[in-house]
Design a protein around this motif. Structure first.
Motif, PDB file in Angstrom:
ATOM      1  N   GLN A 110      62.620  39.543   6.322  1.00 44.78           N
ATOM      2  CA  GLN A 110      62.197  39.079   7.647  1.00 44.78           C
ATOM      3  C   GLN A 110      63.459  38.870   8.473  1.00 44.78           C
ATOM      4  N   GLY A 111      63.759  39.827   9.340  1.00 47.38           N
ATOM      5  CA  GLY A 111      65.027  39.775  10.067  1.00 47.38           C
ATOM      6  C   GLY A 111      66.184  39.863   9.084  1.00 47.38           C
ATOM      7  N   ASP A 112      67.081  38.877   9.124  1.00 47.60           N
ATOM      8  CA  ASP A 112      68.225  38.855   8.207  1.00 47.60           C
ATOM      9  C   ASP A 112      67.913  38.140   6.896  1.00 47.60           C
ATOM     10  N   ILE A 113      66.707  37.631   6.759  1.00 48.99           N
ATOM     11  CA  ILE A 113      66.344  36.850   5.574  1.00 48.99           C
ATOM     12  C   ILE A 113      65.838  37.777   4.471  1.00 48.99           C
ATOM     13  N   VAL A 114      66.360  37.578   3.262  1.00 47.63           N
ATOM     14  CA  VAL A 114      65.876  38.278   2.075  1.00 47.63           C
ATOM     15  C   VAL A 114      65.502  37.223   1.049  1.00 47.63           C
ATOM     16  N   ASP A 115      64.322  37.347   0.478  1.00 46.49           N
ATOM     17  CA  ASP A 115      63.857  36.405  -0.532  1.00 46.49           C
ATOM     18  C   ASP A 115      63.041  37.187  -1.546  1.00 46.49           C
ATOM     19  N   THR A 116      62.703  36.567  -2.652  1.00 44.12           N
ATOM     20  CA  THR A 116      61.894  37.231  -3.664  1.00 44.12           C
ATOM     21  C   THR A 116      60.784  36.306  -4.128  1.00 44.12           C
ATOM     22  N   GLY A 117      59.771  36.883  -4.742  1.00 39.05           N
ATOM     23  CA  GLY A 117      58.683  36.100  -5.302  1.00 39.05           C
ATOM     24  C   GLY A 117      58.077  36.834  -6.480  1.00 39.05           C
ATOM     25  N   VAL A 118      57.240  36.132  -7.221  1.00 38.48           N
ATOM     26  CA  VAL A 118      56.526  36.739  -8.343  1.00 38.48           C
ATOM     27  C   VAL A 118      55.033  36.526  -8.160  1.00 38.48           C
ATOM     28  N   GLN A 119      54.253  37.381  -8.804  1.00 39.28           N
ATOM     29  CA  GLN A 119      52.806  37.277  -8.671  1.00 39.28           C
ATOM     30  C   GLN A 119      52.299  36.034  -9.393  1.00 39.28           C
TER      31      GLN A 119
END
Length: 204
Positions: A144-153
């Motif tokens: 999202q724009g300059d933001i990078v993040d991760t997630g799991v199901q």
């Protein structure tokens, strides 16, 4: 000839032992989690796998390698807190599966299986990109724009939901709950939570 053959057996046995054990020296196991890993072939294999993922991430991290090392040390401390869990083995296994998912998604260690673009909050400029990875614990990369993040199901009553859990490197927590062509995207920060309704705009 017998001496050579005997020596070869010793080398092969040592090599097989190294392949079956974890990435660290069990003689120096410093926590109950590490002791458990040393005694459990399945956890030892997971430890080797995550160590390989971490090494691959370091190769890609460049100037962020120091930060990555610091977060890896923090993750190890969190893994070692599993002694508090009712089922320590399940906790340790879960920590490894989540860490592998985070490393793969954050550092693009595999090609994503799909990429979906969302327009959120009724504003096409507020675009969230989700990339999905076929890790053992299915994972997502948020952009999202300059933001990078991760997630799991995670489990959901319907649709598919991915959650960062609020742990990942600098993240206060993000989640996306997808149902058909729509999704609910949430951001959780120190000042509270923001929730957006999103619509799918593109799928690759």
């Amino acid at each position: 000839m017998i001496r050579v053959f005997s020596g070869l057996l010793v080398v092969l046995a040592t090599s097989a032992g190294a392949q079956e054990g974890p990435s660290f020296d069990c003689a120096n196991a410093g926590s109950t989690a590490e002791e458990l890993i040393c005694a459990d072939a399945g956890l030892a294999a997971l430890d080797r796998r995550v160590a390989q993922r971490y090494a691959a991430a370091l190769d890609k991290a460049g100037g962020a390698a120091g930060e990555l090392r610091a977060y890896q040390r923090g993750w190890i401390k969190g893994r070692d807190e599993c002694w508090k869990a009712e089922d320590e083995r399940a906790c340790v296994e879960g920590e490894y599966l989540r860490r592998e998912a985070e490393l793969v998604a954050r550092w693009m260690l595999e090609e994503p299986t799909g990429t979906v673009f969302w327009a959120c909050g009724g504003n096409p400029a507020n675009e969230v990109v989700t990339m999905f990875f076929d890790t053992e614990l299915p994972s997502v990369r948020f952009e999202q724009g300059d933001i990078v993040d991760t997630g799991v199901q995670v489990m959901a009553a319907s649709g598919a939901r991915y959650d960062s859990g609020g742990w990942y490197e600098g993240s206060f927590g993000r989640s996306i709950w997808m149902k058909g062509e729509g999704a609910v995207y949430s951001e959780h920060g120190p000042e509270g939570s923001t929730i957006y309704a999103c619509v799918l705009t593109q799928r690759r």
